[in-house]
Design a protein around this motif. Structure first.
Motif, PDB file in Angstrom:
ATOM      1  N   PRO A  45      28.738  29.301  30.451  1.00  0.00           N
ATOM      2  CA  PRO A  45      28.469  29.745  28.880  1.00  0.00           C
ATOM      3  C   PRO A  45      29.682  30.530  28.733  1.00  0.00           C
ATOM      4  CG  PRO A  45      26.397  29.890  30.200  1.00  0.00           C
ATOM      5  CD  PRO A  45      27.361  29.747  31.278  1.00  0.00           C
ATOM      6  N   VAL A  46      30.235  30.523  27.562  1.00  0.00           N
ATOM      7  CA  VAL A  46      31.365  31.299  27.127  1.00  0.00           C
ATOM      8  C   VAL A  46      30.863  32.687  27.107  1.00  0.00           C
ATOM      9  CG1 VAL A  46      32.893  31.888  25.023  1.00  0.00           C
ATOM     10  CG2 VAL A  46      32.487  29.611  25.640  1.00  0.00           C
ATOM     11  N   GLY A  47      31.760  33.761  27.717  1.00  0.00           N
ATOM     12  CA  GLY A  47      31.362  35.110  27.564  1.00  0.00           C
ATOM     13  C   GLY A  47      30.709  35.668  28.707  1.00  0.00           C
ATOM     14  N   ARG A  48      30.015  34.650  29.643  1.00  0.00           N
ATOM     15  CA  ARG A  48      29.407  35.124  30.905  1.00  0.00           C
ATOM     16  C   ARG A  48      30.407  35.681  31.901  1.00  0.00           C
ATOM     17  NH1 ARG A  48      25.355  31.014  34.516  1.00  0.00           N
ATOM     18  NH2 ARG A  48      25.486  32.458  36.503  1.00  0.00           N
ATOM     19  N   ARG A  49      29.766  36.771  32.169  1.00  0.00           N
ATOM     20  CA  ARG A  49      30.592  37.433  33.401  1.00  0.00           C
ATOM     21  C   ARG A  49      30.116  37.105  34.523  1.00  0.00           C
ATOM     22  NH1 ARG A  49      32.045  43.943  31.891  1.00  0.00           N
ATOM     23  NH2 ARG A  49      32.973  43.311  29.626  1.00  0.00           N
ATOM     24  N   LEU A  50      31.030  36.086  35.306  1.00  0.00           N
ATOM     25  CA  LEU A  50      30.644  35.614  36.643  1.00  0.00           C
ATOM     26  C   LEU A  50      31.197  36.490  37.612  1.00  0.00           C
ATOM     27  CD1 LEU A  50      32.705  31.977  35.755  1.00  0.00           C
ATOM     28  CD2 LEU A  50      30.169  32.785  35.547  1.00  0.00           C
ATOM     29  N   ARG A  51      30.221  36.255  38.899  1.00  0.00           N
ATOM     30  CA  ARG A  51      30.396  37.002  40.034  1.00  0.00           C
ATOM     31  C   ARG A  51      31.351  35.716  40.938  1.00  0.00           C
ATOM     32  NH1 ARG A  51      24.483  36.383  42.071  1.00  0.00           N
ATOM     33  NH2 ARG A  51      24.996  34.323  41.198  1.00  0.00           N
ATOM     34  N   VAL A  52      32.612  36.522  41.341  1.00  0.00           N
ATOM     35  CA  VAL A  52      33.547  35.600  41.876  1.00  0.00           C
ATOM     36  C   VAL A  52      33.867  36.219  43.293  1.00  0.00           C
ATOM     37  CG1 VAL A  52      35.839  34.856  41.779  1.00  0.00           C
ATOM     38  CG2 VAL A  52      34.597  34.959  39.561  1.00  0.00           C
ATOM     39  N   LEU A  53      33.983  35.275  44.264  1.00  0.00           N
ATOM     40  CA  LEU A  53      34.372  35.664  45.591  1.00  0.00           C
ATOM     41  C   LEU A  53      35.572  34.848  45.767  1.00  0.00           C
ATOM     42  CD1 LEU A  53      34.407  36.834  48.388  1.00  0.00           C
ATOM     43  CD2 LEU A  53      33.054  34.851  49.151  1.00  0.00           C
ATOM     44  N   ASP A  54      36.708  36.064  46.112  1.00  0.00           N
ATOM     45  CA  ASP A  54      38.095  35.309  46.460  1.00  0.00           C
ATOM     46  C   ASP A  54      38.624  35.318  47.900  1.00  0.00           C
ATOM     47  OD1 ASP A  54      40.659  34.095  46.349  1.00  0.00           O
ATOM     48  OD2 ASP A  54      41.683  35.689  44.754  1.00  0.00           O
ATOM     49  N   VAL A  55      38.472  34.207  48.691  1.00  0.00           N
ATOM     50  CA  VAL A  55      38.519  34.428  50.042  1.00  0.00           C
ATOM     51  C   VAL A  55      40.018  34.020  50.473  1.00  0.00           C
ATOM     52  CG1 VAL A  55      37.780  33.186  52.201  1.00  0.00           C
ATOM     53  CG2 VAL A  55      35.986  33.713  50.636  1.00  0.00           C
ATOM     54  N   GLY A  56      40.603  34.992  51.237  1.00  0.00           N
ATOM     55  CA  GLY A  56      42.023  34.821  51.354  1.00  0.00           C
ATOM     56  C   GLY A  56      42.859  34.986  50.214  1.00  0.00           C
ATOM     57  N   MET A  57      42.352  36.281  49.690  1.00  0.00           N
ATOM     58  CA  MET A  57      42.957  36.406  48.295  1.00  0.00           C
ATOM     59  C   MET A  57      44.570  36.926  48.183  1.00  0.00           C
ATOM     60  SD  MET A  57      42.158  40.580  47.439  1.00  0.00           S
ATOM     61  CE  MET A  57      42.728  41.775  48.487  1.00  0.00           C
ATOM     62  N   GLY A  58      45.193  37.094  49.292  1.00  0.00           N
ATOM     63  CA  GLY A  58      46.536  37.415  49.344  1.00  0.00           C
ATOM     64  C   GLY A  58      46.870  38.630  48.509  1.00  0.00           C
ATOM     65  N   ARG A  59      47.836  38.814  47.701  1.00  0.00           N
ATOM     66  CA  ARG A  59      48.190  39.760  46.950  1.00  0.00           C
ATOM     67  C   ARG A  59      47.365  40.113  45.520  1.00  0.00           C
ATOM     68  NH1 ARG A  59      52.649  37.701  49.030  1.00  0.00           N
ATOM     69  NH2 ARG A  59      54.316  39.122  49.871  1.00  0.00           N
ATOM     70  N   GLY A  60      46.158  39.275  45.496  1.00  0.00           N
ATOM     71  CA  GLY A  60      45.306  39.295  44.694  1.00  0.00           C
ATOM     72  C   GLY A  60      45.656  38.766  43.219  1.00  0.00           C
ATOM     73  N   THR A  61      46.613  38.060  43.330  1.00  0.00           N
ATOM     74  CA  THR A  61      47.056  37.393  41.875  1.00  0.00           C
ATOM     75  C   THR A  61      45.959  36.916  41.161  1.00  0.00           C
ATOM     76  OG1 THR A  61      49.190  37.069  42.642  1.00  0.00           O
ATOM     77  CG2 THR A  61      48.487  35.821  40.620  1.00  0.00           C
ATOM     78  N   GLN A  62      45.172  35.928  41.837  1.00  0.00           N
ATOM     79  CA  GLN A  62      44.093  35.202  41.151  1.00  0.00           C
ATOM     80  C   GLN A  62      42.904  35.982  40.812  1.00  0.00           C
ATOM     81  OE1 GLN A  62      43.132  32.401  38.655  1.00  0.00           O
ATOM     82  NE2 GLN A  62      44.537  31.434  40.282  1.00  0.00           N
ATOM     83  N   ALA A  63      42.545  36.728  41.902  1.00  0.00           N
ATOM     84  CA  ALA A  63      41.574  37.963  41.670  1.00  0.00           C
ATOM     85  C   ALA A  63      41.641  38.732  40.210  1.00  0.00           C
ATOM     86  CB  ALA A  63      41.316  38.886  43.058  1.00  0.00           C
ATOM     87  N   LEU A  64      42.865  39.392  40.193  1.00  0.00           N
ATOM     88  CA  LEU A  64      43.201  40.172  39.225  1.00  0.00           C
ATOM     89  C   LEU A  64      43.200  39.466  37.919  1.00  0.00           C
ATOM     90  CD1 LEU A  64      46.145  42.329  40.517  1.00  0.00           C
ATOM     91  CD2 LEU A  64      43.760  43.347  39.605  1.00  0.00           C
ATOM     92  N   ARG A  65      43.597  38.068  37.785  1.00  0.00           N
ATOM     93  CA  ARG A  65      43.637  37.470  36.388  1.00  0.00           C
ATOM     94  C   ARG A  65      42.159  37.300  36.123  1.00  0.00           C
ATOM     95  NH1 ARG A  65      43.276  32.205  34.454  1.00  0.00           N
ATOM     96  NH2 ARG A  65      42.622  31.605  36.607  1.00  0.00           N
ATOM     97  N   LEU A  66      41.258  36.916  37.122  1.00  0.00           N
ATOM     98  CA  LEU A  66      39.890  36.842  36.575  1.00  0.00           C
ATOM     99  C   LEU A  66      39.110  38.042  36.385  1.00  0.00           C
ATOM    100  CD1 LEU A  66      38.954  34.116  39.147  1.00  0.00           C
ATOM    101  CD2 LEU A  66      39.273  33.740  36.763  1.00  0.00           C
ATOM    102  N   ALA A  67      39.520  39.183  37.045  1.00  0.00           N
ATOM    103  CA  ALA A  67      38.880  40.522  36.569  1.00  0.00           C
ATOM    104  C   ALA A  67      39.526  41.052  35.149  1.00  0.00           C
ATOM    105  CB  ALA A  67      39.518  41.501  37.721  1.00  0.00           C
ATOM    106  N   ARG A  68      40.686  40.506  34.704  1.00  0.00           N
ATOM    107  CA  ARG A  68      41.095  40.770  33.409  1.00  0.00           C
ATOM    108  C   ARG A  68      40.212  40.151  32.341  1.00  0.00           C
ATOM    109  NH1 ARG A  68      46.292  39.838  35.861  1.00  0.00           N
ATOM    110  NH2 ARG A  68      47.257  41.707  36.481  1.00  0.00           N
ATOM    111  N   ALA A  69      39.921  38.992  32.979  1.00  0.00           N
ATOM    112  CA  ALA A  69      39.155  37.896  31.916  1.00  0.00           C
ATOM    113  C   ALA A  69      37.638  38.744  31.893  1.00  0.00           C
ATOM    114  CB  ALA A  69      39.098  36.439  32.755  1.00  0.00           C
ATOM    115  N   GLY A  70      37.324  39.472  32.397  1.00  0.00           N
ATOM    116  CA  GLY A  70      35.974  40.216  32.699  1.00  0.00           C
ATOM    117  C   GLY A  70      35.097  39.899  33.601  1.00  0.00           C
ATOM    118  N   HIS A  71      35.235  39.011  34.400  1.00  0.00           N
ATOM    119  CA  HIS A  71      34.471  38.602  35.808  1.00  0.00           C
ATOM    120  C   HIS A  71      34.651  39.712  36.735  1.00  0.00           C
ATOM    121  CE1 HIS A  71      34.214  34.930  33.587  1.00  0.00           C
ATOM    122  NE2 HIS A  71      35.453  34.713  33.921  1.00  0.00           N
TER     123      HIS A  71
END
Length: 245
Positions: free
Chosen positions: A14-40
């Motif tokens: 659903p739109v607006g749902r704050r998801l619980r995300v696990l990024d395995v092998g996140m590297g420098r965190g590019t994707q993780a940070l992008r999703l955190a900025r989106a509210g997750h």
């Protein structure tokens, strides 16, 4: 690939749902940070101390609200069961990791166990069905012929797929075939929902090639090709999305 992932998240949750995300092998965190900025709420798991330091530095420069939504854990992706309870996450990312793992099935099975029912597993792998493309397009006929018969220890582009520009060649590693991973995902209870190609046209760009002025048109072409047959089948990377059933 980020656009592909966003499409799957929008279709599944659903739109607006704050998801619980696990990024395995996140590297420098590019994707993780992008999703955190989106509210997750994002947990990044990484074993390389240098990459962890880079991710923490990047996180330190974010506003407090984003810093509170992201945590970084040092650890191996094969040991998710040590760090987390089964079903702890709505989304599990594993991008550019399987190519460095000799036996990927136990890792993938462990990732699936981390998903709640209906959760999304996002894998980005080297395309074992298209290894002859890059050497062939460069006129390396011996390399192209060799690539038809193996999915291991071939030179391939170093992968930071979360960036919108390709990262150029790195050390060799193994690749995965779509049919094999499809069977693996079905066997662990997270059957393949959809798949995309990544780097259909741009994988052969020479080192140091500047980002073109029409980069938006380039990205649009890559995005269209990544979802369209037969183009996606010859992409350098495959983005597979499984759903925990």
């Amino acid at each position: 690939m980020a656009r592909q992932l966003d499409e799957q998240l929008a279709d599944r949750f659903p739109v607006g749902r704050r998801l619980r995300v696990l990024d395995v092998g996140m590297g420098r965190g590019t994707q993780a940070l992008r999703l955190a900025r989106a509210g997750h709420h994002v947990t990044g798991l990484e074993k390389d101390p240098a990459l962890i330091a880079a991710a923490r530095e990047a996180l330190a420069g974010q506003p407090e609200g984003i810093r509170e939504r992201m945590r970084i854990i040092e650890g191996d992706g094969r040991d998710t069961g040590v760090h987390f309870l089964p079903g702890s996450f709505d989304v599990v990312l594993c991008h550019g990791v399987l190519m460095h793992v000799e036996e990927p099935d136990p890792l993938v099975a462990g990732l699936a166990r981390m998903l709640a029912h209906g959760g999304l597993l996002s894998l980005l792998v080297r395309n074992g069905d298209a290894l002859a493309m890059r050497p062939g397009l460069h006129g390396d006929w011996a390399g192209a012929l060799a690539a038809f018969d193996t999915t291991a220890h071939l030179p391939h582009p170093r992968t930071d797929p979360d960036e919108e520009a390709p990262v150029r060649p790195g050390p060799g590693g193994r690749a995965d075939r779509l049919a094999t991973l499809t069977a693996t995902l079905a066997g662990i209870g997270a059957p393949l929902h959809t798949w995309y190609g990544v780097r259909v046209f741009t994988d052969t760009a020479a080192d140091g090639t500047p980002v073109p002025d029409d980069v938006e048109a380039l990205l649009a072409a890559e995005e269209r090709a990544g979802r369209t047959d037969p183009y996606r089948g010859v992409a350098a990377l495959l983005h597979l999305c499984g759903v925990r059933g």
